[in-house]
Each structure stands twice: as C-alpha cells, then as structure tokens.
Scaffold this motif. Structure first.
Motif, PDB file in Angstrom:
ATOM      1  N   HIS A 141      -7.919  -0.254   7.767  1.00 22.39           N
ATOM      2  CA  HIS A 141      -7.826   0.837   6.793  1.00 22.39           C
ATOM      3  C   HIS A 141      -9.219   1.263   6.332  1.00 22.39           C
ATOM      4  O   HIS A 141      -9.438   2.449   6.025  1.00 22.39           O
ATOM      5  N   ASP A 149      -5.385  -4.761  -2.411  1.00 22.46           N
ATOM      6  CA  ASP A 149      -4.429  -5.870  -2.368  1.00 22.46           C
ATOM      7  C   ASP A 149      -4.897  -6.965  -1.424  1.00 22.46           C
ATOM      8  O   ASP A 149      -4.896  -8.150  -1.773  1.00 22.46           O
ATOM      9  N   TYR A 168      -0.482  -0.452  -8.847  1.00 21.49           N
ATOM     10  CA  TYR A 168      -1.832  -0.091  -8.397  1.00 21.49           C
ATOM     11  C   TYR A 168      -2.559   0.810  -9.394  1.00 21.49           C
ATOM     12  O   TYR A 168      -3.736   1.110  -9.213  1.00 21.49           O
ATOM     13  N   ARG A 211      -5.350   1.233  -1.517  1.00 18.32           N
ATOM     14  CA  ARG A 211      -4.449   0.230  -2.088  1.00 18.32           C
ATOM     15  C   ARG A 211      -4.346  -0.992  -1.187  1.00 18.32           C
ATOM     16  O   ARG A 211      -4.333  -2.137  -1.658  1.00 18.32           O
ATOM     17  N   VAL A 212      -4.231  -0.760   0.111  1.00 21.16           N
ATOM     18  CA  VAL A 212      -4.191  -1.875   1.065  1.00 21.16           C
ATOM     19  C   VAL A 212      -5.450  -2.726   0.931  1.00 21.16           C
ATOM     20  O   VAL A 212      -5.400  -3.959   0.882  1.00 21.16           O
ATOM     21  N   HIS A 268       3.134  -6.488  -2.844  1.00 24.28           N
ATOM     22  CA  HIS A 268       1.815  -7.097  -2.724  1.00 24.28           C
ATOM     23  C   HIS A 268       1.891  -8.266  -1.740  1.00 24.28           C
ATOM     24  O   HIS A 268       2.969  -8.827  -1.503  1.00 24.28           O
ATOM     25  N   ALA A 290      -3.198   5.246   0.119  1.00 22.60           N
ATOM     26  CA  ALA A 290      -2.585   4.024   0.655  1.00 22.60           C
ATOM     27  C   ALA A 290      -3.638   3.086   1.223  1.00 22.60           C
ATOM     28  O   ALA A 290      -3.560   1.864   1.050  1.00 22.60           O
ATOM     29  N   SER A 291      -4.650   3.634   1.897  1.00 18.50           N
ATOM     30  CA  SER A 291      -5.701   2.784   2.478  1.00 18.50           C
ATOM     31  C   SER A 291      -6.467   2.039   1.398  1.00 18.50           C
ATOM     32  O   SER A 291      -6.747   0.837   1.523  1.00 18.50           O
ATOM     33  N   GLY A 303       0.801  -1.215   0.000  1.00 13.98           N
ATOM     34  CA  GLY A 303       0.000   0.000   0.000  1.00 13.98           C
ATOM     35  C   GLY A 303       0.833   1.264   0.000  1.00 13.98           C
ATOM     36  O   GLY A 303       0.338   2.332  -0.372  1.00 13.98           O
ATOM     37  N   TYR A 304       2.093   1.139   0.419  1.00 14.60           N
ATOM     38  CA  TYR A 304       2.941   2.319   0.559  1.00 14.60           C
ATOM     39  C   TYR A 304       4.045   2.374  -0.487  1.00 14.60           C
ATOM     40  O   TYR A 304       4.785   3.364  -0.574  1.00 14.60           O
TER      41      TYR A 304
END
Length: 883
Positions: free
Chosen positions: A312, A278, A245, A274-275, A87, A271-272, A81-82
């Motif tokens: 998240h 994933d 992403y 993306r987390v 992944h 980022a949230s 996410g960062y």
C-alpha cells in the motif's frame, strides 16, 4: 475525556478503585495456550485461572490486553482498511472475576462505568442477553432500569461463549450504543443488524457451566466473569467519530503517513493510509516480542502483515521504504502504555526497513519475471504450478504475491502443481542427504520436519510456556506415547528451551501437566530449526497431541546467559589487546564455565591477560542494557558485527551489541542467536583461569563469571591468607617475602652444589677406590660420586685433569633413581695415545649401557645400573692398561 490513552487509563483506574488487581497485558504470543497462534482475547492469559489449574494472589483483575487477529479462524486481515472497525492489532479492555463476584456485580460495574464515568447517555444504550438467561434479563431491568424492548434476547452462539467443545462456558450480555439514524442498520437480532447504527462495544461473559460433553453441561462450582471492551470502539464512541480510524491515535499515525508520502488521506488513498497505520501497530508489537519475519508460522503472518502495508505504501507512490520512518510516531502515541515499544524501537525500525528493502527488490524482480511468464495468459487461465514454484524457489517471490499480482487480470495459479513441486524438491533434498555418513542415522527427523514444520522458539522472552506435543521418538523411530520410566525425544510446536548451537549448551528443565512429570536433560536442533528435547518420563504418560507446560531451569539458564555474554566481552578485549587478527575459532558456553578458542600464534603474557580481564570487567561495570537487533547479513557485517566461527547465518541475523566504547559506539557487536543477559552488570565478575595452546596458531582461553568467579577468587584469597600466616608476613609484603625466600634457596642450593663438588674431589666414602691410580705409568683419577647433577660432572673432570697435570680422569655420578652417568677426560698431551670416547664406552658397558660420545679429550655416556659404578672405573683402568 477523549484521548485513547486517557480512556484506557480511566477504565483501569476505575476497576482498580473497585478492588481489582491491575495486571499488565500478556504477550501477543501466548505462553499458556499452545493451540493459539496469537492472543486474540483478554482472557487468554487467565485461562488457567478459569479452569482451576493455576491460582494467584488475587481473585479479580483488570487489564488492557494486546490482541491480534490475522491468522487462523480469527483472520481480519483482508478487511482491514476498508471497514470502520476491522483491525489486525487491537486493545481489549477487560475486568475479570475468578470465582469472586458474578452477574449482578459485573452488570453493576459495567453500568456505572459507561454512564457515570464515560457519561454515555442512557437512552442510547441497549443490551443483549442469551435467550434463556432470565437472571441477566432481570438484573438489567433492576440496575439500568431498561424496559423489555431495550434488553434483547439472542438465541445464537453470538451470545453464548465457549472455549471449545468442552470446558468452561456461559451466556453473554453485550452492550450496544446507538450512533443515530444518520447511519443505516437495525438493532441486534433484527434483519438489518449488520448495519453500523448499533455498535457493540462491550461483551460480558458469565462463565457458569462446564461443558462435560456434547449435550451435557454442569454448573461450575465457582462461576466467573470475563469481559472485553474494544478500546478502539469505545474511543470512537466517546470521540463522536464514525470510524475507529478517526480517533486521535489513528489520526496521529495517518498524519505521519501522509506527511511521509505527501499524499492526502482522501479517495482511494484513504484505505492505503489506514492499512499502513493498522499494520504498523501489529508489526511493531510483534517484533517487540521477538517475532521476526519468516516463511512459516508466526513469522509468516508477520511478513504478510508487513508486506501488505508495504504494498500500500507503493500504491501511494512512496519511492523509498516508508514503514520504518513511522515508528517514532507510534512510540509517541503508545510508548507510555507499552514500554516494550520504547525498548524495542531500534529493533522494530531496523526490521521494518530491512523487510521493505527486500520486499521492494523481490517485488520489482518478481513482477518482471511474472509478467514474462504470464504474458500469453488471459482471464480464466491458470499459471502453471511449476512456474510459480520456480518464482518462489529461485527468485524468492512468494506464492500469495504471485496470486495477488495475477488476480487483477483474472488469472489463477495451479496451487496443486505448486505444492507438488515443493514436495518433489523436499524429496530430492532428503535423497541427496541420505547416506551422507553417520548423520544418516537421524533420517527420522525429515518426515517429522515436513509434517510439523519448524519449532517456534519462545526463549528470548520467556522461560516458561505451554506447548503441544507434535512428535515423539524412541529408539530411532516415531512412537505415539512415552510411558513412565521411558526416555526418548519430544518435539513441540513451540518451546522456551534453547537448543544447543553456537557453542551454547542446550537448556534443561521440566515438562508438566496434571499427573505428568517429565525431565528434559538436553535440547538439540535437527535440520536447522526442529527443536528436539531429550526427555525422561518420571510420572504419567505423554502422548502426541498432549499439552504440556515447558519450564526451563531458570538458575542454569541465568548462568549460561552470563557466560555467553562474557565470551562476547572477552573476545573484543582480546582483539583490543592482541590485535585485529584475533578471531574466535570455537567455543563452549556452559553453566559452570566458558571457554573459547581464537587465532593467535604465541602464549599470552600475564600482563596481557590482566589487561584483557580488566577491559571486560570495565564493560560489566557499565551495566548498560544489551541490545538485540535484526538486520541483513551484509548490512550486519558492514556495520562491524563479527561473525562467530562455524556458525551458519541466513539472510536475516540477530545482532547483539554490548557496552560503550570510548567513541560512544557499542563496545562489542556480534552476530549471535544465543541467549544473553539483559544488562552487562548481570554477568558479574569475570576471571580468567586458563590460557593454553590447542593447535598451531590457535589459543584457548578459559574463564569463570558471576558466583563461580567469586568463589574462585575467594578461594585464592584464602590461600593467600594461609600463606601469609605461614610465612608470618603481611599479605601486602607477601610477594617480596617469597622472592627473598626464592633467592635464599637458590643461594643455599649453589652452596650445596659447591660443597658436594669439594667433597667429591677431596675424598671417598666407604667402598670407594683411591682417587688417583697409577696405571702403567699413567695417572688415572677415578671416583664414583652421588648427589651431583649430571651436568656438573664435566666440570669435576676438568678440575681433576688440572690436579693431575697429565693423565686421565674418570668420574661416575649415581642418581637417586639408581642410574649412572660417566664422563672421561684425557689431558692434551695424551690424546694421541688415548681416546676419551673409547674409554667412556668401556665404562658405559660396565654400567649396562651402550655407546657414548664426545671428543678425544672429553666424552660422556650413561647406563641403568648405578651399583656398577666402581666396575665402570675399573673398566677404564683396564682399557688404559691394555693400550
């Protein structure tokens, strides 16, 4: 070409056209490597091909392999996410040669794919080779036309692959793409190689050595190829985006998350989202394979992934559970390539929703308690281990969540104190359990369970898998090894063997390794989740730490599955036929038969049994898939799922649904941890072979399924055919013919009885006394008879009394076993002088008996000696004479 699904297909199609077998992705939970928690590379499912332990009908292959890195040495969880590339779940595209082609062909195939099919510009590609791999260096110059500066020699282990300290190994050649000077970073091997400009997207491994021991390598007799291309990375390159992403697949998942939360994927929220995207993939694929959230092993990794995403979601302000609502978006994007997502969508959805509900409840309650417990702590302080353990043990607040919640304040947790409290609780549990009776003899399992943890059960999705031996027990004590000819118990880190529970018998089968053969005669559960295999070593030696291939007896498991699923269908059919009071009270599910006990107060009529059997077989013929889901115990019961007698259930349960009822709902829904058929048609015919009572208010049903049922019915048909032939009547008329014969027999028996009665009253045989005697002026009808039922003697005495008008009648009946019964009757005018009871007792004494009873005008008795029949009549006459 730009879409992820199209890129995957292009890769696989290319290698298929080049003669490679297209092999489906192996599972995320490896079946052939017990040392791995998850499949983390494309070569895992081919490990035994590379080592020579296994051969298949192809020598080259291509795959799109599901991979997961979230535990152990391959743990990317905290970075997800960062960064642009990390992944938990990812797809590895690969091509493999098992002793077929080697470096030149591998490089040629790779170069043609990336330049002619993916159309990557040659001037933006460069490669690395291992520092002393002159052959690969020369081949890249020949095939790609690269100058020396585009072929970079790397001395580190990054360009030399090894499975472990020993075994197959070899140099690598990695292919990089230059994303342009707009990104920072230098080429591989340079001081600033960690930048994003040069992106490695394909690794070619040339397996050419066998590492015999440190410092000694030998050439492999059949050098092989193992390659891995990250689908997410090549997709980002081909789509011209700076991050994985930003590819079409992740954009779709992130768009679904944005729509569900109403929060744009910008700033800190990016980022949230993306987390969430994933972790949705990782969690969904794990659940689809049967991994469920728990507090240990793979289930714990899954729970961490889920809860990280769910946290998240809360950071994004989601008021209600979010993850489960995103599953349809994932299925749309990846369901065509991975149909297990489609098959498991209901299970995935319910598992995610349940876990997020529980997590939110735990988080809200635990954070409040934690705030209270840590209110006086400042940065640099430490929360006591006892307090952290109380939050964990009493309120279900995990240690890692406690640590995360306090980290922002600079407060740590006394982990050693936490572990000490955990150990003390386990010791107290053992002390409380020991001495509890017969079970105390199995105390050996407690230290094993504490040391090795629970056994991972793989048997819902596999009947063969590799496992590592973690403990051996013989004669009630742990041992280091079992030799050929010895029997004992074996515990592994994971197993496909079902351990006996819920009425279902344990699996049998074999364990094997080179030079080792082991027979498994049973599998049992100890302490709830420790799977113990009863074994006999037939060949070789088994030691703790050995790797073995566990193979369940497929034929036996198939029969057990069919019988287990049939119990569910019969249970519901019983309830529909007999009423809602029916509840299962016990069961046995074996390969050759099934039985189960249920609450019911009276025998089941034949018509009811026929209806029960017909209902169950009707569901079999639907041949609908058997659905397995996971939900909270309260939700499961609220949904109508039935719990089985004697079973203990945790907070999360497996719910098995079968068939379709008339209202469109599932026909049968039960809580069950057993193994079942994939579709009801696999059960085959169900036939009930027995119904009986076993206790007050409890009946037992016994049945056969599949081949056993067919053979039973075939045997019955043969008997019917034989009977029809014997009676010389068509099978269709057999019942009517038998009924006629029964009536005819009854008529003959009645006529025979009447004839015997007439014979008994009309004359005597050899040695018989005269029927009527004169005893002191009193008529005595006295006769001994044979072939007369004892119940008919009273009728004969009544007839005799009528024939003499006034007097006494005494008849002795002798049975075929030589025993005797006697009846004495007195006409009404003489009952004041003679008592039938006294007279019959005199006769009984002569027969070797005692007693007798009745009325003054009619009494009966018996005796063991039928040869004394005439003596009994004489005794009656003597009593009359003496009166």
């Amino acid at each position: 070409m730009s879409g992820v699904n199209e890129i995957r297909k292009t890769f696989l199609d290319y290698f298929q056209k080049e003669g490679h077998a297209a092999v489906a992705s192996g599972p995320l939970v490896p079946r052939n490597d017990p040392t791995l928690m998850f499949t983390s590379a494309g070569m895992v499912q081919f490990k035994n091909l590379f080592t020579g332990l296994e051969r298949r009908d192809y020598s080259t292959a291509t795959t799109a392999q599901k991979c997961l890195r979230a535990g152990g040495k391959h743990n990317d969880l905290d970075n997800v996410g960062y960064t642009a590339r990390h992944h938990t779940f990812f797809e590895m595209l690969g091509n493999f040669s098992f002793g077929d082609y080697f470096k030149e062909r591998a490089i040629e195939l790779a170069w043609n794919l990336v330049t002619k099919h993916f159309d990557l510009p040659k001037d933006r590609l460069l490669v690395t080779v291992y520092i002393d791999d002159d052959e690969a260096h020369a081949l890249w110059k020949k095939i790609a036309g690269f100058s020396d500066d585009r072929i970079i020699r790397i001395a580190s282990s990054d360009n030399f692959w090894a499975a472990g300290d020993t075994g197959p190994c070899g140099p690598c050649s990695e292919i990089f793409f230059d994303q342009g000077d707009k990104l920072a970073g230098g080429p591989p091997g340079s001081p600033d190689e960690d930048g994003d400009r040069f992106l490695e997207f394909w690794n070619l491994v040339f397996m050419q050595y066998d590492q015999v021991e440190p410092g000694e390598r030998r050439p492999l007799p059949r050098p092989s190829i193992d390659t891995g291309m990250g689908l997410e990375r090549i997709s980002a390159i081909l789509q011209g985006v700076p991050s994985n992403y930003d590819t079409d697949l992740f954009r779709a998942l992130i768009a679904a998350s944005v729509e569900a939360t109403g929060v744009p994927a910008e700033g800190d929220a990016r980022a949230s989202h993306r987390v969430i995207a994933d972790h949705l993939r990782a969690a969904s694929f794990l659940v689809a394979e049967g991994v469920l959230p728990s507090n240990e092993g793979r289930g714990y990794v899954l729970r961490r992934i889920m809860r990280r995403a769910m946290r998240h979601a809360q950071l994004l302000g989601a008021a209600d559970p979010l993850m489960w609502r995103l599953v349809p978006a994932l299925t749309r994007e990846m369901g065509a390539a991975y149909p297990e997502l489609v098959r498991g969508e209901a299970l995935i959805t319910e598992t995610l929703e349940l876990e997020e509900k529980r997590f939110r409840s735990t988080l809200a309650r635990g954070l409040g308690l934690l705030e209270e417990a840590a209110s006086d702590l400042a940065s640099g302080d430490s929360l006591s281990g006892e307090t952290a353990f109380k939050l964990h043990d009493t309120y279900g607040f995990p240690l890692d969540l406690t640590q995360d919640a306090l980290r922002a304040r600079g407060v740590s947790v006394d982990v050693e104190g936490f572990n000490a409290a955990m150990a003390r609780q386990k010791a107290e549990a053992r002390a409380a359990w020991s001495g509890s009776g017969e079970a105390a003899t199995e105390a050996v399992w407690f230290p094993i369970r504490d040391r090795v943890g629970p056994t991972e059960f793989l048997g819902y999705g596999a009947e063969s898998a590799d496992g590592s031996v973690v403990a051996l027990v013989r004669d009630g004590a742990e041992v280091a090894a079992l030799e050929a000819g010895q029997s004992g118990f074996l515990i592994a880190n994971q197993t496909p063997f079902y351990a006996e529970s819920g009425g279902q018998v344990g699996d049998t089968g074999t364990l094997a390794a080179p030079g080792v053969e082991v027979v498994v005669s049973d599998a049992q559960k100890k302490l709830g989740d420790l799977f113990v295999h009863a074994v006999e070593v037939r060949k070789g030696k088994v030691s703790v730490g050995d790797g073995l291939t566990f193979t369940v007896d497929h034929g036996r498991r198939r029969l057990v599955r069919g019988n287990h699923s049939a119990t569910h269908l019969l249970h519901e059919a019983l309830r529909l036929t007999l009423g809602d009071h029916v509840a299962q009270k016990g069961s046995l599910v074996a390969p050759d038969r099934l039985r189960f006990d249920f609450s019911h107060t009276k025998p089941i009529a034949d018509a009811e049994l026929e209806r029960i059997e017909a209902i169950a077989n009707g569901i079999v013929l639907q041949n609908d898939p058997v659905a397995t889901r996971v939900m909270g115990i309260d939700e499961a019961r609220a949904s109508g799922a039935r719990a089985l007698f004697g079973e203990k259930y945790g907070d999360e349960v497996r719910v098995v649904a079968m068939g379709r009822a008339g209202d469109g709902k599932p026909y049968s829904i039960e809580l069950c941890g057993g193994t079942h058929v994939g579709a009801t048609g696999e059960i085959g015919p169900i036939t009930i072979v027995g119904e009986s009572g076993v206790a007050a208010g409890v009946r037992r049903l016994e049945a056969l399924t599949g081949e056993a049922a067919r053979l039973h019915l075939e045997s019955q048909n043969a008997r019917v055919a034989d009977l029809a032939a014997l009676l010389k009547t068509p099978e269709a008329d057999l019942v009517a013919r038998v009924e006629a014969l029964v009536e005819e027999r009854k008529k003959i028996e009645r006529e025979l009885v009447e004839a015997r009665k007439k014979l008994a009253m009309g004359g005597g045989g050899a040695g018989a006394v005269d029927a009527v005697r004169d005893v002191g002026g009193i008529k005595l009808f006295a006769r001994a008879v044979e072939g007369i039922e004892m119940k008919d003697l009273k009728g004969l005495v009544d007839e005799a009394k009528k024939s003499i008008g006034s007097g006494v009648a005494a008849i002795v009946g002798v049975t075929s076993e030589g025993k005797a019964g006697v009846v004495v009757g007195v006409t009404p005018d003489l009952t004041q002088r003679f008592n039938a009871v006294e007279l019959v007792r005199a006769a009984s004494a002569a027969l070797g008996g005692s007693g007798g009873g009745g009325r003054p005008d009619m009494a009966q008795a018996g005796g063991p000696d039928g040869d004394k029949a005439n003596d009994a009549l004489d005794a009656v006459a003597a009593r009359l004479a003496a009166a």
